[in-house]
Design a protein around this motif. Structure first.
Motif, PDB file in Angstrom:
ATOM      1  N   LYS A 132      29.423   1.102  28.276  1.00  0.00           N
ATOM      2  CA  LYS A 132      28.741   0.242  28.659  1.00  0.00           C
ATOM      3  C   LYS A 132      29.007  -0.095  30.551  1.00  0.00           C
ATOM      4  O   LYS A 132      28.567   0.147  31.431  1.00  0.00           O
ATOM      5  CB  LYS A 132      28.390  -1.549  28.313  1.00  0.00           C
ATOM      6  CG  LYS A 132      27.697  -1.571  26.824  1.00  0.00           C
ATOM      7  CD  LYS A 132      27.623  -2.529  26.501  1.00  0.00           C
ATOM      8  CE  LYS A 132      26.723  -3.337  25.381  1.00  0.00           C
ATOM      9  NZ  LYS A 132      26.535  -5.025  25.905  1.00  0.00           N
ATOM     10  N   ALA A 133      30.628  -0.101  30.373  1.00  0.00           N
ATOM     11  CA  ALA A 133      31.167  -0.283  31.782  1.00  0.00           C
ATOM     12  C   ALA A 133      31.440   0.823  32.009  1.00  0.00           C
ATOM     13  O   ALA A 133      30.658   1.476  33.579  1.00  0.00           O
ATOM     14  CB  ALA A 133      33.139  -0.720  31.602  1.00  0.00           C
ATOM     15  N   LEU A 134      31.292   1.937  31.764  1.00  0.00           N
ATOM     16  CA  LEU A 134      31.047   3.673  31.851  1.00  0.00           C
ATOM     17  C   LEU A 134      29.398   3.650  33.271  1.00  0.00           C
ATOM     18  O   LEU A 134      29.125   3.779  34.203  1.00  0.00           O
ATOM     19  CB  LEU A 134      31.327   4.371  31.358  1.00  0.00           C
ATOM     20  CG  LEU A 134      32.705   5.009  30.799  1.00  0.00           C
ATOM     21  CD1 LEU A 134      33.026   6.117  30.215  1.00  0.00           C
ATOM     22  CD2 LEU A 134      33.724   5.426  32.768  1.00  0.00           C
ATOM     23  N   ALA A 135      28.062   3.537  31.745  1.00  0.00           N
ATOM     24  CA  ALA A 135      27.658   3.209  32.256  1.00  0.00           C
ATOM     25  C   ALA A 135      26.823   2.797  33.981  1.00  0.00           C
ATOM     26  O   ALA A 135      26.060   2.247  34.797  1.00  0.00           O
ATOM     27  CB  ALA A 135      26.217   3.093  30.729  1.00  0.00           C
ATOM     28  N   GLU A 136      27.672   1.047  33.709  1.00  0.00           N
ATOM     29  CA  GLU A 136      27.389   0.313  34.626  1.00  0.00           C
ATOM     30  C   GLU A 136      27.929   0.307  36.075  1.00  0.00           C
ATOM     31  O   GLU A 136      27.639   0.921  37.222  1.00  0.00           O
ATOM     32  CB  GLU A 136      28.189  -0.940  34.400  1.00  0.00           C
ATOM     33  CG  GLU A 136      27.173  -1.926  33.691  1.00  0.00           C
ATOM     34  CD  GLU A 136      28.047  -2.968  32.777  1.00  0.00           C
ATOM     35  OE1 GLU A 136      29.030  -3.398  33.435  1.00  0.00           O
ATOM     36  OE2 GLU A 136      27.226  -4.336  32.535  1.00  0.00           O
ATOM     37  N   LYS A 137      29.236   0.996  35.969  1.00  0.00           N
ATOM     38  CA  LYS A 137      29.865   1.767  37.058  1.00  0.00           C
ATOM     39  C   LYS A 137      28.904   3.135  37.039  1.00  0.00           C
ATOM     40  O   LYS A 137      29.487   2.964  39.145  1.00  0.00           O
ATOM     41  CB  LYS A 137      31.842   2.414  36.500  1.00  0.00           C
ATOM     42  CG  LYS A 137      32.206   3.242  37.217  1.00  0.00           C
ATOM     43  CD  LYS A 137      33.333   3.253  37.318  1.00  0.00           C
ATOM     44  CE  LYS A 137      34.587   4.621  38.206  1.00  0.00           C
ATOM     45  NZ  LYS A 137      35.864   5.094  38.273  1.00  0.00           N
ATOM     46  N   ALA A 138      28.174   3.827  36.373  1.00  0.00           N
ATOM     47  CA  ALA A 138      28.183   4.999  37.168  1.00  0.00           C
ATOM     48  C   ALA A 138      26.347   4.116  38.498  1.00  0.00           C
ATOM     49  O   ALA A 138      26.163   4.346  39.397  1.00  0.00           O
ATOM     50  CB  ALA A 138      27.218   5.722  36.330  1.00  0.00           C
ATOM     51  N   LEU A 139      26.530   4.041  38.159  1.00  0.00           N
ATOM     52  CA  LEU A 139      24.600   2.534  37.612  1.00  0.00           C
ATOM     53  C   LEU A 139      25.562   2.061  39.577  1.00  0.00           C
ATOM     54  O   LEU A 139      24.021   2.382  40.764  1.00  0.00           O
ATOM     55  CB  LEU A 139      24.079   1.203  37.176  1.00  0.00           C
ATOM     56  CG  LEU A 139      22.917   0.920  37.705  1.00  0.00           C
ATOM     57  CD1 LEU A 139      21.680   1.884  37.616  1.00  0.00           C
ATOM     58  CD2 LEU A 139      22.452  -0.053  36.173  1.00  0.00           C
ATOM     59  N   LYS A 140      26.044   1.564  39.660  1.00  0.00           N
ATOM     60  CA  LYS A 140      27.628   0.570  40.458  1.00  0.00           C
ATOM     61  C   LYS A 140      26.716   1.790  42.109  1.00  0.00           C
ATOM     62  O   LYS A 140      26.823   1.448  42.813  1.00  0.00           O
ATOM     63  CB  LYS A 140      28.273  -0.109  40.301  1.00  0.00           C
ATOM     64  CG  LYS A 140      28.136  -0.955  41.783  1.00  0.00           C
ATOM     65  CD  LYS A 140      29.816  -1.683  41.475  1.00  0.00           C
ATOM     66  CE  LYS A 140      30.425  -2.541  42.333  1.00  0.00           C
ATOM     67  NZ  LYS A 140      31.980  -3.727  41.806  1.00  0.00           N
ATOM     68  N   GLU A 141      27.912   2.908  41.855  1.00  0.00           N
ATOM     69  CA  GLU A 141      28.227   4.243  41.887  1.00  0.00           C
ATOM     70  C   GLU A 141      26.752   5.031  42.853  1.00  0.00           C
ATOM     71  O   GLU A 141      26.599   5.019  43.846  1.00  0.00           O
ATOM     72  CB  GLU A 141      28.812   5.377  41.550  1.00  0.00           C
ATOM     73  CG  GLU A 141      30.704   4.767  41.537  1.00  0.00           C
ATOM     74  CD  GLU A 141      31.230   5.648  40.709  1.00  0.00           C
ATOM     75  OE1 GLU A 141      30.768   7.109  40.318  1.00  0.00           O
ATOM     76  OE2 GLU A 141      32.550   5.362  40.245  1.00  0.00           O
ATOM     77  N   GLN A 142      25.944   4.697  41.856  1.00  0.00           N
ATOM     78  CA  GLN A 142      24.234   5.037  42.229  1.00  0.00           C
ATOM     79  C   GLN A 142      23.848   4.744  43.325  1.00  0.00           C
ATOM     80  O   GLN A 142      22.848   4.762  44.499  1.00  0.00           O
ATOM     81  CB  GLN A 142      23.370   5.527  41.255  1.00  0.00           C
ATOM     82  CG  GLN A 142      23.930   7.005  40.474  1.00  0.00           C
ATOM     83  CD  GLN A 142      23.436   7.299  39.272  1.00  0.00           C
ATOM     84  OE1 GLN A 142      21.962   6.524  38.731  1.00  0.00           O
ATOM     85  NE2 GLN A 142      23.306   8.393  39.004  1.00  0.00           N
ATOM     86  N   GLN A 143      24.012   3.177  43.190  1.00  0.00           N
ATOM     87  CA  GLN A 143      23.271   2.349  44.315  1.00  0.00           C
ATOM     88  C   GLN A 143      24.028   2.387  45.067  1.00  0.00           C
ATOM     89  O   GLN A 143      23.403   1.775  46.570  1.00  0.00           O
ATOM     90  CB  GLN A 143      23.260   0.604  43.442  1.00  0.00           C
ATOM     91  CG  GLN A 143      22.675   0.606  42.081  1.00  0.00           C
ATOM     92  CD  GLN A 143      22.828  -0.730  41.049  1.00  0.00           C
ATOM     93  OE1 GLN A 143      23.495  -1.887  41.685  1.00  0.00           O
ATOM     94  NE2 GLN A 143      21.712  -1.545  40.599  1.00  0.00           N
ATOM     95  N   GLU A 144      25.304   2.311  45.542  1.00  0.00           N
ATOM     96  CA  GLU A 144      25.892   2.500  46.481  1.00  0.00           C
ATOM     97  C   GLU A 144      25.421   3.234  47.874  1.00  0.00           C
ATOM     98  O   GLU A 144      25.117   2.968  48.937  1.00  0.00           O
ATOM     99  CB  GLU A 144      27.537   2.655  46.534  1.00  0.00           C
ATOM    100  CG  GLU A 144      27.985   1.421  45.832  1.00  0.00           C
ATOM    101  CD  GLU A 144      29.601   1.231  45.866  1.00  0.00           C
ATOM    102  OE1 GLU A 144      29.941   2.799  45.448  1.00  0.00           O
ATOM    103  OE2 GLU A 144      30.048  -0.102  44.964  1.00  0.00           O
ATOM    104  N   GLN A 145      25.655   4.413  47.142  1.00  0.00           N
ATOM    105  CA  GLN A 145      25.195   5.657  47.428  1.00  0.00           C
ATOM    106  C   GLN A 145      23.128   5.760  48.102  1.00  0.00           C
ATOM    107  O   GLN A 145      23.406   5.906  49.307  1.00  0.00           O
ATOM    108  CB  GLN A 145      24.732   6.858  46.718  1.00  0.00           C
ATOM    109  CG  GLN A 145      25.915   7.264  46.200  1.00  0.00           C
ATOM    110  CD  GLN A 145      25.737   8.710  44.946  1.00  0.00           C
ATOM    111  OE1 GLN A 145      24.686   8.929  44.706  1.00  0.00           O
ATOM    112  NE2 GLN A 145      26.940   9.090  44.680  1.00  0.00           N
ATOM    113  N   GLN A 146      22.261   4.432  47.832  1.00  0.00           N
ATOM    114  CA  GLN A 146      21.206   4.465  48.406  1.00  0.00           C
ATOM    115  C   GLN A 146      20.601   5.890  49.156  1.00  0.00           C
ATOM    116  O   GLN A 146      19.809   5.551  49.529  1.00  0.00           O
ATOM    117  CB  GLN A 146      21.759   3.453  49.809  1.00  0.00           C
ATOM    118  CG  GLN A 146      22.019   2.469  49.432  1.00  0.00           C
ATOM    119  CD  GLN A 146      21.057   1.626  48.631  1.00  0.00           C
ATOM    120  OE1 GLN A 146      19.895   1.188  47.905  1.00  0.00           O
ATOM    121  NE2 GLN A 146      21.454   0.211  47.534  1.00  0.00           N
TER     122      GLN A 146
END
Length: 178
Positions: A132-146
């Motif tokens: 879950k933490a890895l998925a959330e981290k990947a999601l957050k990184e993708q959101q930061e890239q916008q």
């Protein structure tokens, strides 16, 4: 603690209705009755009481582990037929309690199985939290890239669905073991 299923006025009630109360409700072999504990024990537990409680707790946990296997539960269901027990798990617990009380080696073996099961559950929980933490981290990184390209949006949706699928598979696996 008492459990109430509220139906006009009460459909079912058993146990104590409040902490510290001496009034208790019980159903024994289909007969419902209430009673007041006249002289409840309030002193420290003796060694024999602690041994009994330890054996009963181990029997309860051990049976919960055993009954995850439908074949074992079916076997105990057949063994329970013709007894006064209406619940197979209670019959099985009483049988293992007798064994654990009389044979310390069997109790130790069961405690080892219980400890191993707790460790397995902890490992599964840790793995679930890590994914879950890895998925959330990947999601957050993708959101930061916008990156708003259609391909990026689809990739993000695939990643989210993959994380949800992994979580559902783990829940299904745990439900099958329960």
């Amino acid at each position: 603690m008492a459990q109430f299923n509220l139906v006009t006025p009460f459909k079912d009630m058993h146990g104590k209705y409040a902490t510290g109360s001496d009034l208790s409700y019980r159903e024994t072999l289909g007969t419902k009755h209430s009673y007041i504990l006249q002289h409840p024990y309030k002193g420290p537990f003796s060694e024999a009481q602690n041994t009994m409680r330890h054996a009963l707790g181990a029997a309860t946990q051990y049976v919960a582990i055993l009954f995850r296997d439908p074949a074992v539960k079916a076997e105990w269901t057949v063994r329970c037929e013709g007894t006064t027990y209406r619940r197979v798990d209670r019959y099985c617990i009483s049988e293992y309690y007798k064994i654990f009380k009389s044979d310390p080696e069997q109790l130790q073996a069961a405690l080892a199985v219980i400890a191993e099961d707790k460790q397995r559950q902890q490992r599964e929980h840790t793995a679930k939290e890590r994914s879950k933490a890895l998925a959330e981290k990947a999601l957050k990184e993708q959101q930061e890239q916008q990156d708003q390209s259609p391909t990026a949006l689809l990739q993000r949706q695939v990643d989210i669905l993959s994380a949800q699928l992994a979580d559902l598979q783990l829940k299904l696996k745990q439900a099958q073991h329960s």
